[in-house]
Design a protein around this motif. Structure first.
Motif, PDB file in Angstrom:
ATOM      1  N   VAL A  53       0.832  -1.202   0.000  1.00 47.29           N
ATOM      2  CA  VAL A  53       0.000   0.000   0.000  1.00 47.29           C
ATOM      3  C   VAL A  53       0.869   1.255   0.000  1.00 47.29           C
ATOM      4  CG1 VAL A  53      -1.823   1.258   1.221  1.00 47.29           C
ATOM      5  CG2 VAL A  53      -1.833  -1.242   1.181  1.00 47.29           C
ATOM      6  N   GLN A  54       1.969   1.219   0.754  1.00 48.75           N
ATOM      7  CA  GLN A  54       2.869   2.372   0.778  1.00 48.75           C
ATOM      8  C   GLN A  54       3.489   2.621  -0.593  1.00 48.75           C
ATOM      9  OE1 GLN A  54       6.489   2.315   0.604  1.00 48.75           O
ATOM     10  NE2 GLN A  54       6.562   4.540   0.852  1.00 48.75           N
ATOM     11  N   LYS A  55       3.853   1.556  -1.298  1.00 47.83           N
ATOM     12  CA  LYS A  55       4.390   1.702  -2.650  1.00 47.83           C
ATOM     13  C   LYS A  55       3.352   2.305  -3.582  1.00 47.83           C
ATOM     14  CE  LYS A  55       6.172  -0.972  -6.572  1.00 47.83           C
ATOM     15  NZ  LYS A  55       6.513  -2.324  -7.080  1.00 47.83           N
ATOM     16  N   ALA A  56       2.105   1.842  -3.463  1.00 54.40           N
ATOM     17  CA  ALA A  56       1.038   2.372  -4.310  1.00 54.40           C
ATOM     18  C   ALA A  56       0.813   3.859  -4.048  1.00 54.40           C
ATOM     19  CB  ALA A  56      -0.243   1.584  -4.082  1.00 54.40           C
ATOM     20  N   ALA A  57       0.856   4.275  -2.784  1.00 58.03           N
ATOM     21  CA  ALA A  57       0.698   5.696  -2.460  1.00 58.03           C
ATOM     22  C   ALA A  57       1.842   6.513  -3.037  1.00 58.03           C
ATOM     23  CB  ALA A  57       0.624   5.875  -0.943  1.00 58.03           C
ATOM     24  N   GLY A  58       3.053   5.958  -2.995  1.00 56.24           N
ATOM     25  CA  GLY A  58       4.197   6.656  -3.572  1.00 56.24           C
ATOM     26  C   GLY A  58       4.066   6.808  -5.082  1.00 56.24           C
ATOM     27  N   ILE A  59       3.544   5.777  -5.753  1.00 49.65           N
ATOM     28  CA  ILE A  59       3.324   5.857  -7.200  1.00 49.65           C
ATOM     29  C   ILE A  59       2.315   6.953  -7.518  1.00 49.65           C
ATOM     30  CG2 ILE A  59       2.306   4.620  -9.162  1.00 49.65           C
ATOM     31  CD1 ILE A  59       3.567   2.058  -8.004  1.00 49.65           C
ATOM     32  N   ALA A  60       1.217   6.992  -6.743  1.00 49.18           N
ATOM     33  CA  ALA A  60       0.209   8.031  -6.959  1.00 49.18           C
ATOM     34  C   ALA A  60       0.776   9.417  -6.699  1.00 49.18           C
ATOM     35  CB  ALA A  60      -0.993   7.771  -6.055  1.00 49.18           C
ATOM     36  N   LEU A  61       1.630   9.548  -5.678  1.00 53.28           N
ATOM     37  CA  LEU A  61       2.249  10.841  -5.373  1.00 53.28           C
ATOM     38  C   LEU A  61       3.131  11.301  -6.527  1.00 53.28           C
ATOM     39  CD1 LEU A  61       2.875  13.148  -3.420  1.00 53.28           C
ATOM     40  CD2 LEU A  61       4.702  11.729  -2.454  1.00 53.28           C
ATOM     41  N   ALA A  62       3.901  10.379  -7.117  1.00 47.91           N
ATOM     42  CA  ALA A  62       4.757  10.745  -8.239  1.00 47.91           C
ATOM     43  C   ALA A  62       3.928  11.272  -9.402  1.00 47.91           C
ATOM     44  CB  ALA A  62       5.578   9.536  -8.676  1.00 47.91           C
ATOM     45  N   HIS A  63       2.786  10.649  -9.661  1.00 46.88           N
ATOM     46  CA  HIS A  63       1.913  11.141 -10.723  1.00 46.88           C
ATOM     47  C   HIS A  63       1.306  12.494 -10.356  1.00 46.88           C
ATOM     48  CE1 HIS A  63       2.265   7.125 -12.429  1.00 46.88           C
ATOM     49  NE2 HIS A  63       1.637   7.557 -13.499  1.00 46.88           N
ATOM     50  N   ALA A  64       0.969  12.677  -9.087  1.00 45.11           N
ATOM     51  CA  ALA A  64       0.423  13.963  -8.659  1.00 45.11           C
ATOM     52  C   ALA A  64       1.445  15.075  -8.820  1.00 45.11           C
ATOM     53  CB  ALA A  64      -0.032  13.874  -7.206  1.00 45.11           C
ATOM     54  N   ALA A  65       2.705  14.782  -8.492  1.00 44.50           N
ATOM     55  CA  ALA A  65       3.765  15.793  -8.594  1.00 44.50           C
ATOM     56  C   ALA A  65       4.067  16.136 -10.044  1.00 44.50           C
ATOM     57  CB  ALA A  65       5.024  15.302  -7.897  1.00 44.50           C
ATOM     58  N   ASP A  66       3.925  15.149 -10.950  1.00 44.69           N
ATOM     59  CA  ASP A  66       4.190  15.399 -12.365  1.00 44.69           C
ATOM     60  C   ASP A  66       3.058  16.166 -13.028  1.00 44.69           C
ATOM     61  OD1 ASP A  66       6.611  14.151 -12.296  1.00 44.69           O
ATOM     62  OD2 ASP A  66       5.881  12.222 -13.044  1.00 44.69           O
ATOM     63  N   GLY A  67       1.853  16.078 -12.466  1.00 43.44           N
ATOM     64  CA  GLY A  67       0.707  16.746 -13.062  1.00 43.44           C
ATOM     65  C   GLY A  67       0.469  18.097 -12.434  1.00 43.44           C
ATOM     66  N   THR A  68      -0.730  18.593 -12.603  1.00 45.34           N
ATOM     67  CA  THR A  68      -1.077  19.889 -12.023  1.00 45.34           C
ATOM     68  C   THR A  68      -1.268  19.734 -10.532  1.00 45.34           C
ATOM     69  OG1 THR A  68      -3.409  19.453 -12.436  1.00 45.34           O
ATOM     70  CG2 THR A  68      -2.204  20.703 -14.114  1.00 45.34           C
ATOM     71  N   ARG A  69      -0.732  20.673  -9.779  1.00 44.02           N
ATOM     72  CA  ARG A  69      -0.844  20.598  -8.334  1.00 44.02           C
ATOM     73  C   ARG A  69      -2.213  21.089  -7.882  1.00 44.02           C
ATOM     74  NH1 ARG A  69       5.196  23.077  -7.269  1.00 44.02           N
ATOM     75  NH2 ARG A  69       6.319  21.297  -8.103  1.00 44.02           N
ATOM     76  N   GLY A  70      -2.627  20.682  -6.700  1.00 48.86           N
ATOM     77  CA  GLY A  70      -3.888  21.137  -6.162  1.00 48.86           C
ATOM     78  C   GLY A  70      -4.933  20.048  -6.094  1.00 48.86           C
ATOM     79  N   GLY A  71      -4.641  18.846  -6.551  1.00 51.69           N
ATOM     80  CA  GLY A  71      -5.604  17.763  -6.497  1.00 51.69           C
ATOM     81  C   GLY A  71      -5.065  16.585  -5.716  1.00 51.69           C
ATOM     82  N   CYS A  72      -5.885  15.548  -5.646  1.00 51.01           N
ATOM     83  CA  CYS A  72      -5.498  14.306  -5.000  1.00 51.01           C
ATOM     84  C   CYS A  72      -5.503  13.203  -6.058  1.00 51.01           C
ATOM     85  CB  CYS A  72      -6.463  13.948  -3.876  1.00 51.01           C
ATOM     86  SG  CYS A  72      -6.504  15.153  -2.533  1.00 51.01           S
ATOM     87  N   THR A  73      -4.429  12.446  -6.129  1.00 52.45           N
ATOM     88  CA  THR A  73      -4.311  11.402  -7.135  1.00 52.45           C
ATOM     89  C   THR A  73      -4.399  10.040  -6.470  1.00 52.45           C
ATOM     90  OG1 THR A  73      -2.914  12.816  -8.511  1.00 52.45           O
ATOM     91  CG2 THR A  73      -2.865  10.463  -8.958  1.00 52.45           C
ATOM     92  N   PHE A  74      -5.358   9.238  -6.912  1.00 54.35           N
ATOM     93  CA  PHE A  74      -5.495   7.871  -6.417  1.00 54.35           C
ATOM     94  C   PHE A  74      -4.682   6.933  -7.305  1.00 54.35           C
ATOM     95  CE2 PHE A  74      -9.046   9.908  -4.454  1.00 54.35           C
ATOM     96  CZ  PHE A  74      -9.311   9.190  -3.302  1.00 54.35           C
ATOM     97  N   CYS A  75      -4.090   5.936  -6.690  1.00 50.38           N
ATOM     98  CA  CYS A  75      -3.309   4.970  -7.451  1.00 50.38           C
ATOM     99  C   CYS A  75      -4.235   4.124  -8.320  1.00 50.38           C
ATOM    100  CB  CYS A  75      -2.514   4.067  -6.504  1.00 50.38           C
ATOM    101  SG  CYS A  75      -1.359   2.973  -7.356  1.00 50.38           S
ATOM    102  N   THR A  76      -3.769   3.836  -9.543  1.00 51.83           N
ATOM    103  CA  THR A  76      -4.524   2.975 -10.451  1.00 51.83           C
ATOM    104  C   THR A  76      -3.624   1.850 -10.953  1.00 51.83           C
ATOM    105  OG1 THR A  76      -3.921   4.216 -12.445  1.00 51.83           O
ATOM    106  CG2 THR A  76      -5.861   4.975 -11.219  1.00 51.83           C
ATOM    107  N   GLY A  77      -4.254   0.832 -11.516  1.00 52.60           N
ATOM    108  CA  GLY A  77      -3.477  -0.261 -12.082  1.00 52.60           C
ATOM    109  C   GLY A  77      -2.589   0.200 -13.212  1.00 52.60           C
ATOM    110  N   GLN A  78      -3.069   1.154 -14.016  1.00 57.72           N
ATOM    111  CA  GLN A  78      -2.262   1.666 -15.120  1.00 57.72           C
ATOM    112  C   GLN A  78      -1.022   2.375 -14.601  1.00 57.72           C
ATOM    113  OE1 GLN A  78      -2.869   1.186 -18.547  1.00 57.72           O
ATOM    114  NE2 GLN A  78      -0.751   1.886 -18.562  1.00 57.72           N
TER     115      GLN A  78
END
Length: 476
Positions: free
Chosen positions: A179-204
């Motif tokens: 679960v911690q790895k999945a949260a880190g993956i979602a955080l990396a996508h959030a940081a690469d995208g527009t800031r100000g939202g919450c990114t949930f981890c997905t299988g993709q």
């Protein structure tokens, strides 16, 4: 520290500097009490961050594993204070720590008592919730709202924003590590995208991350395995239609795999620092192949090579270019270095000295993707560049989008006013070419003329042209 408690309260177990000496205690009893107090303090420090006194990774894991019972719904929210490291470096560590404590207070104020906020160093936090995605989304919105107001520090008003990645138990993993790895993956996508939202981890996201990790390991051996190669795209004069140069474009032919294009691996190379040896290989190979073409009887063509900002920050780019020209025997006038605007704006004095040295060497310089970056016009007056390259995103709408046509016209006029030549990339239609000609653009490249070709294919193209006048012309 009880979850949700204030940082000040968490500091109480460590407050007070007076020695422990209860009245009437015998020396042996006093020693035992001091040892017990020391053990309590060590146990606290083992499970808490030394600066914020918030729970650390160890306590987070323990709390997660105790709560991860069958049927439980848990959420991990990985939170990063955007640009905090850069801000702390500028403020100094003392003021940076004070800013971090203020930020931690705001995070805590958004959480219910049953939530756990842990600090992992720098601007990295993790929140453990006993709840589902809906709860996490609401808390994420509250966190972002809490950081709208700036922080005040010694009279300075400082703005911090958040990136938040969210993973759920058991949907995104059945263990803490998963679960911690999945949260880190979602955080990396959030940081690469527009800031100000919450990114949930997905299988993709997980699949993309696994693919990048595999590529990262393979990329380290790409040069040694001779897997890198260059393709070349012709550059033509808009007025005459004659070929005046070629751009070197990197490709990666993985052993046992498919062809990888720059978009899939250059960001990895940039983040890991591998772009420096890869960029040096590209420079040497482009010079070598350009000279080899001349030795085979082809007329000299300028070869354009892209440079990364890291090649300026790490190593001596002037010495690297000089060595590539010396090894290959290519004349400096036949080499053009394409620079991004981010290179020009980073440590401008040092960059300017390097560019001046390259110009003195006789190398041509161009600004790639002009108009998509900072477009600070002040550096165009001070830097010795020769050419502006219009990004294909503007060229694509020529003849159809009045706004794009106005931007392209303005870039061409600006370049000519500063006595720079202007080249457009991404030309795919005759209509785009006609529009560029009408606007006075000097040169162009794109699929309308030719797709990028391997070195062998490019040589065949040149041999098909009339060599009697050392003139090459591509008719679409």
């Amino acid at each position: 520290m009880p979850p949700g408690a204030s940082i000040a309260a968490a500091a109480e177990p460590l407050s007070g500097s007076a020695p422990f000496s209860p009245a009437g205690c015998a020396p042996a009893q006093q020693a035992r009490e001091e040892v017990a107090e020391l053990r309590r303090r060590l146990d606290f420090l083992l499970r808490h961050d030394a600066l914020t006194l918030l729970p650390n990774r160890l306590q987070l894991r323990q709390r997660f594993e105790r709560a991860a019972a069958p049927g439980a719904a848990l959420t991990l929210m990985a939170v990063d204070l955007c640009d905090f490291k850069h801000m702390r470096d500028n403020l100094g560590h003392a003021d940076g720590d004070a800013l971090l404590l203020q930020a931690a207070h705001r995070l805590l104020a958004c959480l219910q008592p049953d939530a756990l906020l842990s600090h992992h160093g720098g601007g990295e936090f993790t929140i453990l919730l006993t709840g589902d995605a809906g709860d996490a989304r609401q808390i994420g919105q509250a966190l972002h709202a809490a950081f709208v107001e700036p922080f005040e520090l010694d009279g300075l008003m400082l703005a911090l924003s958040l990136s938040i990645g969210i993973a759920l138990f058991p949907a995104d993993g059945r263990t803490y590590d998963e679960v911690q790895k999945a949260a880190g993956i979602a955080l990396a996508h959030a940081a690469d995208g527009t800031r100000g939202g919450c990114t949930f981890c997905t299988g993709q996201m997980r699949d993309d991350t696994d693919h990048r990790m595999r590529l990262h390991g393979q990329l380290r051996n790409a040069i040694g395995r001779d897997e890198l190669l260059l393709h070349y795209q012709p550059q033509l004069s808009v007025g005459s239609g004659r070929m005046i140069g070629m751009e070197a474009l990197l490709r990666w032919q993985r052993t046992g795999g498919g062809m990888e294009y720059p978009g899939s691996f250059i960001p990895l190379a940039e983040r890991s620092g591998m772009i420096v040896p890869i960029g040096e290989w590209v420079l040497n190979e482009a010079c070598r192949q350009a000279r080899a073409g001349q030795d085979q009887g082809h007329a000299p063509l300028t070869v354009a090579v892209n440079l990364s900002a890291l090649q300026f920050r790490h190593g001596d780019i002037v010495a690297t270019v000089a060595a590539a020209l010396r090894r290959s025997g290519l004349a400096p006038a036949q080499l053009e270095l394409e620079l991004t605007e981010s290179i020009l704006l980073h440590d401008s004095d040092s960059v300017n000295r390097s560019l001046q040295a390259l110009k003195t060497m006789g190398v041509a310089l161009s600004i790639d993707d002009f108009g998509t970056g900072y477009s600070n016009l002040s550096y165009l007056k001070s830097l010795a560049v020769d050419k502006l390259k219009i990004d294909q995103s503007f060229v694509r709408g020529l003849g159809e989008d009045a706004g794009n046509s106005a931007i392209v016209k303005a870039i061409i006029q600006l370049g000519h006013t500063l006595q720079l030549s202007v080249i457009a990339e991404g030309v795919e239609t005759g209509r785009q070419l006609e529009e560029l000609a009408g606007l006075g653009c000097d040169a162009a490249q794109g699929y309308y003329f030719s797709k990028p070709l391997s070195a062998g294919q490019f040589g065949d193209l040149l041999r098909q042209q009339s060599c009697r006048t050392n003139d090459y012309q591509i008719v679409s």
